[in-house]
Design an enzyme around this catalytic site. Structure first.
Site, PDB file in Angstrom:
ATOM      1  N   GLU A  37       0.824  -1.210   0.000  1.00 49.83           N
ATOM      2  CA  GLU A  37       0.000   0.000   0.000  1.00 49.83           C
ATOM      3  C   GLU A  37       0.859   1.263   0.000  1.00 49.83           C
ATOM      4  O   GLU A  37       0.526   2.243  -0.652  1.00 49.83           O
ATOM      5  CB  GLU A  37      -0.945   0.006   1.200  1.00 49.83           C
ATOM      6  N   CYS A 192     -13.333   1.168 -15.263  1.00 51.15           N
ATOM      7  CA  CYS A 192     -13.704   2.582 -15.127  1.00 51.15           C
ATOM      8  C   CYS A 192     -12.446   3.437 -15.202  1.00 51.15           C
ATOM      9  O   CYS A 192     -12.118   4.191 -14.291  1.00 51.15           O
ATOM     10  CB  CYS A 192     -14.429   2.802 -13.798  1.00 51.15           C
ATOM     11  N   CYS A 199     -17.618   0.944 -20.255  1.00 48.61           N
ATOM     12  CA  CYS A 199     -18.935   1.008 -19.610  1.00 48.61           C
ATOM     13  C   CYS A 199     -19.833  -0.181 -19.990  1.00 48.61           C
ATOM     14  O   CYS A 199     -20.691  -0.584 -19.201  1.00 48.61           O
ATOM     15  CB  CYS A 199     -19.616   2.318 -19.957  1.00 48.61           C
ATOM     16  N   CYS A 202     -19.162  -2.863 -17.548  1.00 47.63           N
ATOM     17  CA  CYS A 202     -19.138  -2.479 -16.129  1.00 47.63           C
ATOM     18  C   CYS A 202     -20.324  -3.094 -15.384  1.00 47.63           C
ATOM     19  O   CYS A 202     -21.465  -2.997 -15.837  1.00 47.63           O
ATOM     20  CB  CYS A 202     -19.180  -0.959 -15.998  1.00 47.63           C
ATOM     21  N   CYS A 208     -25.249   3.881 -13.670  1.00 46.08           N
ATOM     22  CA  CYS A 208     -24.190   4.888 -13.522  1.00 46.08           C
ATOM     23  C   CYS A 208     -24.706   6.226 -14.037  1.00 46.08           C
ATOM     24  O   CYS A 208     -25.065   6.362 -15.205  1.00 46.08           O
ATOM     25  CB  CYS A 208     -22.943   4.468 -14.299  1.00 46.08           C
TER      26      CYS A 208
END
Length: 346
Positions: A37, A192, A199, A202, A208
């Site tokens: 991270e 995305c 899309c 998705c 959306c």
DNA sequence: AATGCGGGGGG
DNA sequence: CCCCCAGCATT
């Protein structure tokens, strides 16, 4: 209920298309998640992977990291950028050993108190590393949420940011939280995307708002930018004819903190004066073409000046923060300096 | 609230 | 050239 549908769609997509073979996903521990991270802050996955592998091979656990010298850590970090991350990582490792018995804390408060760990990274460590319910909000999640809810405005705006945190918190499930958070990042990274998002594939594209209103290209809004200022300097590449250069260790703050680099000067006259003071003959000084290195907040235009001494034992007077070193990947040089010195040595 | 902090990759 | 990317610390 709306949230559960969202979670179900995202998790269903993850089961089929999510990333499950990244190095830090193999043997998943809070320590490995933490390191990954930190490296992944403002840094793309493909860039991080080789650094992560090298780092974990050398520092397999928090104890080995805490016992190491910072010089060794920064050397393994050189090239990744944002070197304060390495400093904070090293400091945090020592705190974890001294105050937490070598275990990463399991609360947001304690994690966030460690240097280099903010709200999102703390959430990622808890959720991905221990399966504890905690929201994250990185660039990917911001983009997915902004588009899905049709949130206009720059996500860095504190007002927008708080709204996004509330949304992320509300959407985060208590079961399969690791998969869900990973799925949201994967969705942002692979579907995305900033440009040309997929899309049609998705899992939440049907509801959306940005897709519905044709605002995909406008959301999220880009950061308002000013033109970057330009800083100029001369860099002295003093070489002894045997592959070594005179390098100076930079302060642990500011640009390239803790790395080795070339002495910098405001003007060429200062270079002559400095050489004269060290009794170095710079009559053969060679001026290379100006180079530009761009940081996130300014352009650095620098002119490399090469001086070949032909002497192995040229003494550089005090303050002696410098050393004669052979440039390579292991000593901790900024990427553009390593590139320059490699070219000069050829 | 604004700014400082890198380097790689893609358009 | 431009932009962005698994953010956080400092002021």
């Amino acid at each position: 209920m709306q949230h559960e549908n969202f979670q179900r769609a995202v998790l269903g997509w993850f089961d089929q298309y999510g990333r499950t073979h990244l190095p830090w996903q193999k043997e998943r521990t809070p320590y490995r998640v933490w390191i990954s991270e930190i490296m992944l802050q403002q840094t793309q996955v493909g860039t991080v992977i080789p650094y992560f592998e090298r780092f974990l091979a050398r520092f397999p656990d928090v104890e080995s990291l805490a016992e190491s010298s910072f010089d060794e850590v920064i050397a393994l970090w050189a090239g990744l950028g944002y070197y304060a991350r390495a400093r904070n990582l090293h400091r945090a490792a020592r705190i974890i050993v001294e105050r937490h018995r070598g275990q990463l804390p399991t609360s947001l408060e304690e994690l966030s108190a460690l240097p280099g760990i903010g709200r999102s990274t703390a959430g990622a460590i808890l959720s991905l590393g221990s399966g504890i319910r905690a929201p994250i909000l990185d660039g990917n999640v911001k983009r997915v949420l902004c588009r899905h809810r049709g949130i206009e405005g720059w996500p860095g705006n504190p007002r927008i940011l708080e709204k996004l945190w509330e949304l992320s918190e509300a959407l985060t499930p208590s079961i399969r939280v690791a998969d869900y958070n990973q799925a949201m990042m994967d969705l942002g990274a692979t579907v995305c995307t900033k440009r040309n998002p997929g899309c049609s594939t998705c899992p939440v594209g049907r509801d959306c708002e940005a897709f519905r209103s044709g605002r995909i290209d406008a959301i999220p809004a880009t950061k308002p930018r000013r033109t970057l200022p330009v800083k100029r300097c001369f860099m002295l590449a003093l070489t002894n004819g045997h592959g070594a250069f005179y390098l100076e260790k930079r302060q642990n703050v500011g640009v390239w903190g803790g790395l080795w680099s070339l002495p910098e000067f405001d003007c060429e006259e200062d270079v002559y004066a400095w050489c004269g003071k060290q009794h170095i003959d710079c009559s053969n000084l060679e001026r290379l073409p100006q180079r530009r290195h761009t940081f996130s907040h300014y352009h650095l235009d620098f002119v490399p000046l090469v001086v070949r001494t032909g002497s192995d034992h040229c003494q550089i007077g005090e303050p002696s923060l410098g050393s004669w070193l052979i440039p390579n990947e292991t000593i901790g040089l900024p990427a553009p300096i390593l590139k320059l010195l490699t070219e000069i040595a050829d």
